[in-house]
Design an enzyme around this catalytic site. Sequence first.
Site, short mmCIF file in Angstrom:
data_model
loop_
_atom_site.label_atom_id
_atom_site.label_comp_id
_atom_site.label_asym_id
_atom_site.label_seq_id
_atom_site.Cartn_x
_atom_site.Cartn_y
_atom_site.Cartn_z
N LEU A 1 17.38 50.11 124.75
CA LEU A 1 17.42 48.85 125.50
C LEU A 1 16.18 48.00 125.18
CD1 LEU A 1 18.20 50.50 128.97
CD2 LEU A 1 19.85 49.71 127.31
N GLY B 1 12.41 48.13 131.87
CA GLY B 1 13.06 46.83 132.04
C GLY B 1 14.12 46.87 133.13
N TYR C 1 16.16 36.06 118.45
CA TYR C 1 16.90 37.03 119.27
C TYR C 1 18.33 37.18 118.77
CZ TYR C 1 18.90 39.28 123.42
OH TYR C 1 19.54 40.14 124.28
#
Length: 325
Positions: free
Chosen positions: A87, A10, A158
Site C-alpha cells: 500500500l 496510512g 502518480y
Amino acid sequence: MNIIVFGGAGFIGTNLIKRLLSENHKVLSVDNLFTGQIENALLFNENENYSFIRGDITDESFMEVILDISIKKLFGENPNIDEIYNLACPASPPKYQIDPFYTIYTSIAIDTISKMTLKYNAKLLHTSTSEVYGDPEIHPQNEKYRGCVNTMGPRSCYDEGKRIAETFLYEHITKNKLKCKVVRIFNTYGPYMDPNDGRVVSNFICQALKNEDITVYGDENKTRSFQYIDDLIDGMILFMRNTSDDFYGPLNIGNPDEFTLKELYELVLKNIDTKSNIVYKEEMKDDPKKRRPDISLAKEKLNWEPKVKLNEGLLKTINYFKSVI
C-alpha cells in the site's frame, strides 16, 4: 498467517492491519511516515502479534538488510511469510505532488517488493488505483479500458507511476511465476484518514467541523463514487485468499453509486451543525470529470459488492474526525 504490510501507517494500511490482527495473524507494518501517521503506527503496540518498523521501500539497504532483522524478530529465524500487501505510495494530489520524483520511485519499488515476494514464496496484493484510467472517455470504467492519462502534467507522477507498477507486476507474473493480485481502488474514505489528506471527503468534513469555508474545485456537478473503507478491506482480502493464482487482475474495487460534489457537501452539511459556506475555486489540472467503477468482474470472481451506503459511512467518518481534530 505471517503477513507484511508496506504502507501500514496510512489510512488503508491501518484499517487492514486492524482487521488482520482481529483474525489473529502476525503482522509486520512497514512505513517511512512520508504520509503515514505515527499515531496509526503505534495503535497496535500492545498486541504481541504486531510490530512496526520505520523504513523506505525505495532504500535498497533497508529492504535487503534492515528489514530482514525485523522479519526474523517477529516471524522467527527461518521465517515463513504468507502474504504481502503493498500500500506504500502517497495517494492524494497535494501529498504526491510534494515530491513527484519520489512518488515515481515509490511506484517503481514494486520491483524490489516482487523479488522479495518471490524469495519467500509468498503471495502479493498490490494496490493500484482508478487513476490509471485518467479522465475517462468511457463511463463507468471497466478493467479492459486502457485509460486517458496525461503523461506530462501535475498528476502524471502518480497516474503513470501506478501504470508502470502494473507493468512490472505483469512481467514478474508471466516471467517469474509471481503470485500476485492487482486491485484498482476507487475513491475510499473512513476512519484513520489524515485530516490534512487533501481529498474531497476529508476536506469537506474537516472544514465543516472547523466552521471553515467548504472549498469546491471547479464544477460542483463533477461526479465521484465513494467507497467506505470496510467494503474495500473485505474486497482486498477476498481477492487475496478466495481466487486462484491464475487470476491476478487487475480488479476494480469501488462503489458504483455515483454522487456529484454538490450532493456530497449537502450530505456533510446535513450531518454537521456548522457555519461553513461553500466557496468555489479554480479546477485543478487533469482532475477527472467523472469517476465510477464497473464492478461486474468483482461480483463474478469474489461474489463481492459494497454494503455501506454513503450517509452511513459519512456518519462513522464524521465521528472519527470529531475525535481527532
